[in-house]
Design a protein around this motif. Structure first.
Motif, PDB file in Angstrom:
ATOM      1  N   ALA A 159       0.887  -1.261   0.086  1.00 42.55           N
ATOM      2  CA  ALA A 159      -0.043  -0.184   0.116  1.00 42.55           C
ATOM      3  C   ALA A 159       1.000   1.225  -0.133  1.00 42.55           C
ATOM      4  N   GLN A 160       0.780   2.071  -0.936  1.00 39.59           N
ATOM      5  CA  GLN A 160       1.402   3.362  -1.077  1.00 39.59           C
ATOM      6  C   GLN A 160       0.894   4.293   0.086  1.00 39.59           C
ATOM      7  N   LEU A 161       1.720   4.985   0.690  1.00 39.03           N
ATOM      8  CA  LEU A 161       1.396   5.993   1.558  1.00 39.03           C
ATOM      9  C   LEU A 161       1.810   7.411   1.016  1.00 39.03           C
ATOM     10  N   ASP A 162       1.060   8.378   1.476  1.00 43.48           N
ATOM     11  CA  ASP A 162       1.255   9.928   0.822  1.00 43.48           C
ATOM     12  C   ASP A 162       1.954  10.501   1.806  1.00 43.48           C
ATOM     13  N   VAL A 163       3.340  10.646   1.180  1.00 44.75           N
ATOM     14  CA  VAL A 163       4.394  11.356   2.403  1.00 44.75           C
ATOM     15  C   VAL A 163       4.524  12.699   2.003  1.00 44.75           C
ATOM     16  N   GLN A 164       5.249  13.268   3.147  1.00 38.40           N
ATOM     17  CA  GLN A 164       5.605  14.656   3.161  1.00 38.40           C
ATOM     18  C   GLN A 164       6.932  14.770   3.530  1.00 38.40           C
ATOM     19  N   GLY A 165       7.598  15.680   2.672  1.00 39.05           N
ATOM     20  CA  GLY A 165       9.079  16.009   3.166  1.00 39.05           C
ATOM     21  C   GLY A 165       9.891  14.973   3.002  1.00 39.05           C
ATOM     22  N   GLY A 166      10.940  14.822   4.199  1.00 41.83           N
ATOM     23  CA  GLY A 166      11.896  13.786   3.986  1.00 41.83           C
ATOM     24  C   GLY A 166      11.649  12.219   4.375  1.00 41.83           C
TER      25      GLY A 166
END
Length: 122
Positions: free
Chosen positions: A18-25
């Motif tokens: 499952a792909q996570l929605d990531v922010q930043g580093g």
């Protein structure tokens, strides 16, 4: 248009497919060896000691309505795949969630740290 010279930018994180929605580093270690300098009382460096650290992936993820909280907190045999903008891929196997992950309502994110038995750069 190629990406031969791109070193940073968009990164993708998949946990158990499952792909996570990531922010930043997104962070992954380049080595699982940690070295600490040994200094004598006369201030002379005499060498170092070496220890092994667990392979890991750190990421800040957005928590939407479908965010898999239950899967992340109960599973201790995950595969975490980090695909970096420079084309490198880090795969963490037999992974579990560590640290005290807490949801931040201010920006809608959670800091996640996964550690596992094996981390491989591909």
């Amino acid at each position: 248009m190629g990406t031969k010279n791109r070193l940073a930018g968009t990164c993708y994180i998949k946990v158990g497919g499952a792909q996570l929605d990531v922010q930043g580093g997104v962070e992954a270690p380049i080595s699982t060896i940690s070295r600490e300098s040994l200094v004598a009382l006369n201030q002379r460096v005499v060498g170092y000691k070496e220890s092994t650290t667990a392979p890991y992936v750190k990421v800040s993820a957005f928590v939407g309505k479908d965010f898999p909280i239950g899967d992340l907190t109960s599973n201790d045999d995950m595969t975490v795949t980090a695909e970096f903008a420079n084309g490198r891929v880090y795969v963490l196997r037999n992974a579990w969630l560590t640290e005290g992950s807490a949801y931040s309502a201010e920006d809608g994110t959670v800091e996640l740290q996964f550690e596992g038995k094996e981390g491989i750069w591909q």
